[in-house]
Design an enzyme around this catalytic site. Structure first.
Site, short mmCIF file in Angstrom:
data_model
loop_
_atom_site.label_atom_id
_atom_site.label_comp_id
_atom_site.label_asym_id
_atom_site.label_seq_id
_atom_site.Cartn_x
_atom_site.Cartn_y
_atom_site.Cartn_z
N HIS A 75 0.84 -1.20 0.00
CA HIS A 75 0.00 0.00 0.00
C HIS A 75 0.87 1.25 0.00
CE1 HIS A 75 -3.25 -2.50 2.35
NE2 HIS A 75 -2.93 -3.04 1.20
C1 LIG Z 1 -0.39 -9.41 -1.04
C2 LIG Z 1 -1.16 -8.18 -1.36
C3 LIG Z 1 -2.43 -8.01 -0.82
C4 LIG Z 1 -3.17 -6.88 -1.10
N1 LIG Z 1 -4.43 -6.79 -0.60
C5 LIG Z 1 -5.16 -5.68 -0.83
C6 LIG Z 1 -6.48 -5.56 -0.32
O1 LIG Z 1 -6.99 -6.47 0.33
N2 LIG Z 1 -7.16 -4.43 -0.56
C7 LIG Z 1 -6.63 -3.41 -1.27
O2 LIG Z 1 -7.29 -2.40 -1.42
N3 LIG Z 1 -5.38 -3.50 -1.78
C8 LIG Z 1 -4.64 -4.62 -1.58
N4 LIG Z 1 -3.38 -4.72 -2.10
C9 LIG Z 1 -2.89 -3.62 -2.93
C10 LIG Z 1 -3.42 -3.76 -4.35
O3 LIG Z 1 -3.00 -4.96 -4.88
C11 LIG Z 1 -2.95 -2.60 -5.20
O4 LIG Z 1 -3.38 -1.39 -4.62
C12 LIG Z 1 -3.55 -2.65 -6.60
O5 LIG Z 1 -3.41 -3.91 -7.16
C13 LIG Z 1 -2.89 -1.61 -7.45
O6 LIG Z 1 -3.43 -1.65 -8.75
P1 LIG Z 1 -2.69 -0.92 -9.94
O7 LIG Z 1 -3.44 -1.19 -11.17
O8 LIG Z 1 -2.45 0.48 -9.56
O9 LIG Z 1 -1.25 -1.60 -9.97
P2 LIG Z 1 -0.83 -3.10 -10.34
O10 LIG Z 1 -1.94 -4.04 -10.15
O11 LIG Z 1 0.42 -3.35 -9.63
O12 LIG Z 1 -0.54 -3.01 -11.89
C14 LIG Z 1 0.58 -2.35 -12.39
C15 LIG Z 1 1.06 -3.10 -13.61
O13 LIG Z 1 2.02 -2.33 -14.29
C16 LIG Z 1 3.02 -3.16 -14.79
N5 LIG Z 1 4.23 -2.33 -15.01
C17 LIG Z 1 4.92 -1.62 -14.08
N6 LIG Z 1 5.96 -0.98 -14.67
C18 LIG Z 1 5.90 -1.28 -15.97
C19 LIG Z 1 6.70 -0.89 -17.10
N7 LIG Z 1 7.75 -0.08 -16.97
N8 LIG Z 1 6.37 -1.39 -18.31
C20 LIG Z 1 5.30 -2.21 -18.45
N9 LIG Z 1 4.51 -2.60 -17.43
C21 LIG Z 1 4.82 -2.12 -16.21
C22 LIG Z 1 3.19 -4.19 -13.71
O14 LIG Z 1 3.83 -5.34 -14.18
C23 LIG Z 1 1.75 -4.41 -13.29
O15 LIG Z 1 1.15 -5.44 -14.03
C24 LIG Z 1 -2.63 -5.86 -1.89
C25 LIG Z 1 -1.36 -6.03 -2.44
C26 LIG Z 1 -0.63 -7.18 -2.19
C27 LIG Z 1 0.71 -7.34 -2.78
#
Ligand SMILES: Cc1cc2nc3c(=O)[nH]c(=O)nc-3n(C[C@H](O)[C@H](O)[C@H](O)COP(=O)(O)OP(=O)(O)OC[C@H]3O[C@@H](n4cnc5c(N)ncnc54)[C@H](O)[C@@H]3O)c2cc1C
Ligand code: SF4
Lengths: 264, 584
Positions: B505
């Site tokens: 987070h």
């Molecule tokens: C174990 C765990 C449990 C969690 N539980 C919760 C929960 O219960 N509730 C909650 O609210 N949140 C939870 N979270 C947090 C939540 O997972 C994240 O807030 C959320 O997934 C973020 O979404 P996002 O789309 O911003 O990023 P992400 O899902 O991380 O997606 C980002 C993507 O960008 C890609 N990427 C990054 N850099 C590059 C690049 N240079 N070129 C190409 N691709 C790239 C990555 O590979 C990834 O696929 C948890 C996280 C973890 C690790």
């Protein structure tokens, strides 16, 4: 789902286990000790095999029970540790961390040393999944330029040399208390291990032992799922929907991935 | 030279919730979208039979591939930072679906208080109450404006829950009822109610029943299999981008995901982005993907780093306080803000091995505006909760504190207490400080030779005092629940940010607000400086509230996509006028 046979199984196993332990293991060890081979350094595999093959076959070892035979697992041979001498130190160290007791088997009987051997032979041992650009700073295992595999070897040999220095006996033949003394010094960070803090190595050893006791048996530890049985942990169960709301504790016979995963 | 590809309407960096939502909404409107994902091609099939604690929960198999890139950390600007070399704690993910596949599924809304935090604190406690180096700011959007987008995300993800009695107004109920109630949840609720609190069931992205979302995607009913957080769902029963938004986008025929596509720069000229540069890590070939709009949804770290590497926006300078990019990093740091208490029960055993990622109950009686900060030596507050995620045997060996961590006594006690233990957890809001920020590391590089992202973070009494206070409250609940031994982590002045603190987070770096003076993006996640560049995700939070972030990331992503469509349909330009009075 409640497993009525659990206790019986457990008792049955206890008997078999204690037999194995009192069998050739001890005779082997006392032979090596008495013959002076242990102090003498390198002993060729052929020689050991020749000496220890037939002469020590006792009645117990020739009349193995079925489950003992099952336990002879062809994947249990050393993949990473080239020196038997290092491996027996590992065996004893893990057993002190997770000892056999009334609850059930300890690290050795659970296959933990072989689990660690397999882990170190793979990406874990070579830090292959990690960021490895220098400069390497810090005293933790993970920050070292050395790999986990190298660090294990350094530490186990250190344990052995300390045991020889302090107690005039190799680590694997020292008394439990003596082995504990050495492990405690590692834990306290008091052992010089080049650029690694010995307490951080101890954490790695401790955690690896727990992993080997409880990881799915596919990794070579948690033999017969006995780690899980002791912990009353059911393993890879598809669904607990039926028991979620229930107040009573539910004991189940564990399931491992070999039974859970799809197979052709 | 990079190979130049044909132009597309939109290119999206990252396929987590943020990127996935943008993909679904844009493709549904008929726009051609290319999503670039640095990690593997992952589908639900990869999760079938994945009940392997060592691989996923201990070694964190679904986490970022650190052989290519990592972050570095330090406490102060006069130290050299150290790289995070392995996968010690919860961090962000890799591959299709990103972190958003192995999340647990707790899905909250932030409080109205959070979005107007500076105004509310000034109004209630006076301007002087805010320490000079605490860079809290209003978000440039208020809860009421964001509410419809929360509702939309909750419906896409099929959230199972019940209304928070102290929560903000909702336009609709959760689409699904709460999950099953376990004995430990009952005990927590009863104890909390006896103490006068208002517990409610934690809103979860694990389905209490089979559900079809508004895009027509089916999410199966959760079977309570326990291998949930840190795993992909074996049964297609946890809402993630793969079973929802990415699937929706694929159905349109307007969508392409390219895996192993590592984006290294956002390309731009004066006031617009022209596309992105990426490397196919399987061939080593470099490509330029031009697009009408560029959406960066690469998680907090990726978003911040891509802005810094691409020289978009002004990097934050902690000496002068000037610049925005990298500013206001906040997080639920594991060794302080995410701590809880342990309870050991001599005469009661629980089926602790059974659970679900977001199975639990929460209370907000000390969160945000509920708590009177005139009475406390900290600002904002925290939530308290119980959760039953399914305790696996390597990771869960609870023992009372006087037990050694190995040997006979450890074995005996860890076996005895393993199913006689419950925890009351908490999450506290984290408020930004001028000395905490992200920039590029001068010493360590990624596989392409580009500098890594560096985190500089030091705790203050705000976090420590808050943690001490909340732990006392958590203890009272655990005692009321009847635990025979109640134990809490010791918080001292030495409790400090380190590599074990790092948690999934983490937010900030490309923060939002109502003016370019104080923010990088507006409330459509549109860069003030580059009108066709949208930077979406937790990176836009000016601070993190006392809740898991993804509900709010989802809501802001829906808001952002509305802006993208408006931008593409219209004549360009900024979607929001910067607020005048803030201008220098
Ligand atoms: C174990 C765990 C449990 C969690 N539980 C919760 C929960 O219960 N509730 C909650 O609210 N949140 C939870 N979270 C947090 C939540 O997972 C994240 O807030 C959320 O997934 C973020 O979404 P996002 O789309 O911003 O990023 P992400 O899902 O991380 O997606 C980002 C993507 O960008 C890609 N990427 C990054 N850099 C590059 C690049 N240079 N070129 C190409 N691709 C790239 C990555 O590979 C990834 O696929 C948890 C996280 C973890 C690790
Ligand atoms: S607990 Fe439920 S949602 Fe979680 S992985 Fe298992 S079936 Fe899926």
């Amino acid at each position: 789902m409640v497993d009525d046979n659990f206790k019986d199984d457990q008792e049955q196993k206890e008997k078999v286990d204690s037999k194995t332990d009192d069998g050739q293991g001890v005779s082997r060890r006392s032979f090596i000790k008495n013959s002076g081979i242990a102090a003498g350094g390198v002993v060729g595999g052929a020689l050991l095999g020749g000496l220890l093959g037939n002469p020590f076959e006792t009645e117990e070892t020739t009349s193995q029970t079925d489950s003992q035979k099952q336990e002879k697992n062809p994947t249990e041979a050393r993949m990473f540790f080239t020196r038997y001498e290092d491996f027996v130190v590992l065996e004893q160290a893990t057993e002190r961390i997770f000892p056999k007791d009334n609850n059930g088997p300890g690290a050795i009987e659970l296959g933990v040393p072989y689990f660690i051997d397999k882990q170190l032979a793979g990406s874990r041992g070579t830090n292959a999944n990690e960021y490895r650009e220098g400069p390497f700073v810090g005293s933790k295992v993970v920050d070292s330029r050395l790999t986990r595999g190298q660090i294990f070897i350094i530490a186990l040999r250190k344990m052995n040399s300390l045991s020889n220095e302090r107690f005039d006996t190799p680590f694997n033949e020292a008394e439990e208390e003596q082995q504990m003394d050495i492990l405690k010094d590692f834990e306290a960070g008091e052992i010089d291990m080049k650029d690694v803090d010995s307490s951080d190595f101890f954490t790695l050893l401790r955690d690896s032992t727990i992993e080997g006791a409880y990881a799915d048996p596919l990794y070579g530890g948690n033999r017969n799922m006995d780690g899980w049985r002791m912990k009353e942990y059911p393993g890879s169960v598809a669904s607990y929907a039926d028991i979620m709301e229930q107040d009573e504790f539910v004991k189940m016979d564990p399931v491992s991935l070999t039974d859970y995963q799809q197979k052709s | 030279m990079a190979i130049k590809l044909d132009k597309t309407d939109a290119v999206i960096v990252g396929t987590g919730w943020a990127g996935g939502i943008a993909a679904a909404e844009l493709t549904k409107q008929g726009y051609k979208v290319v999503a670039l994902e640095r990690g593997e091609d992952i589908s639900s099939e990869d999760f079938i039979g994945s009940k392997d604690e060592l691989k996923y929960e201990v070694r964190h198999d679904l986490y970022q591939d650190r052989t290519k890139e990592t972050i570095t950390t330090r406490n102060t600007t006069d130290e050299d930072a150290k790289p995070l070399r392995d996968q010690p704690t919860d961090t962000n993910g890799d591959g299709t679906g990103g972190t958003s596949t192995h999340w647990a599924g707790w899905t909250f809304r932030f409080l109205p208080f959070d979005f107007e935090i500076r105004s509310k604190i000034e109004e209630k406690y006076g301007e002087d109450r805010i320490p000079e180096d605490m860079s809290i700011q209003d978000w440039g959007i208020i809860y009421d404006e964001l509410e419809p987008y929360y509702d939309k995300f909750e419906k896409t993800a099929g959230i199972s829950g019940e209304e928070n009695p102290l929560g903000p107004e909702r336009s609709d109920d959760y689409p699904n009822p709460p999950m099953k109630e376990t004995p430990s949840i009952r005990m927590f609720k009863e104890a909390a109610e006896a103490l006068g609190y208002h517990p409610y069931r934690t809103p979860s992205a694990n389905m209490s029943q089979q559900y079809e979302n508004p895009d027509g995607e089916t999410i199966n009913a959760c079977v309570y299999c326990s291998f949930c957080e840190m795993y992909g769902c074996d049964f297609g029963a946890k809402a993630d981008p793969i079973v929802t938004v990415l699937k929706t986008a694929k159905k349109t025929d307007n969508f392409e995901i390219r895996n192993h596509a590592y984006v290294t720069r956002v390309l731009h000229d004066d006031d617009k982005a022209s596309g992105v540069l990426y490397v196919d890590t399987q061939t080593g070939e470099e490509y330029e993907q031009p697009a009408d709009i560029v959406v960066v949804a690469a998680y907090t770290y990726g978003n911040t780093r891509l802005m810094l590497l691409s020289e978009i926006g002004e990097p934050y300078n902690p000496e002068t306080g000037e610049g925005i990019i990298g500013k206001n990093i906040t997080a639920h740091y594991g060794n302080l803000l995410f701590t809880g208490v342990d309870g050991f029960f001599e005469d009661k055993k629980f089926n602790s091995f059974a659970g679900t990622g977001a199975l639990g109950a929460t209370l907000d009686d000390y969160n945000g505006h509920q708590i009177d900060n005139n009475e406390t030596d900290f600002l904002h507050g925290f939530q308290l909760n119980i959760s039953q995620g399914g305790a696996e045997p390597i990771s869960n060996n609870p023992v009372p504190k006087d037990t050694p961590s190995w040997g006979k006594e450890f074995k005996e006690n860890s076996l005895y207490y393993t199913n006689r233990h419950l925890g009351v957890g908490s999450m506290e809001a984290c408020l930004p400080r001028e000395h905490n920020f992200m920039d590029l590391d001068p010493r360590y590089n990624d596989i392409f030779g580009d500098p890594l992202l560096r985190l500089t973070v030091k705790f203050t009494d705000q976090e420590r005092n808050l943690a001490k206070y909340k732990i006392e409250k958590a203890k009272e609940i655990m005692e009321e629940m009847g635990a025979d031994i109640v134990e809490a982590p010791e918080i001292t002045d030495e409790t400090e940010f380190n590599q074990d603190s790092i948690h999934s987070h983490t937010t900030g770096g490309v923060i939002m607000g109502d003016s370019p003076e104080t923010s990088a993006v507006n409330n459509y996640s549109q860069m003030w400086e580059k009108e066709n560049l949208f930077v979406v995700g937790g990176s836009s939070f000016p601070h993190i509230g006392a809740y898991n972030p993804t509900g709010t990331i989802g809501a802001l992503a829906y808001r952002a996509t509305e802006g993208m469509v408006e931008y593409l349909e219209g004549d360009g330009g900024l979607l929001i006028e910067p607020k005048e009075e803030d201008k220098a």
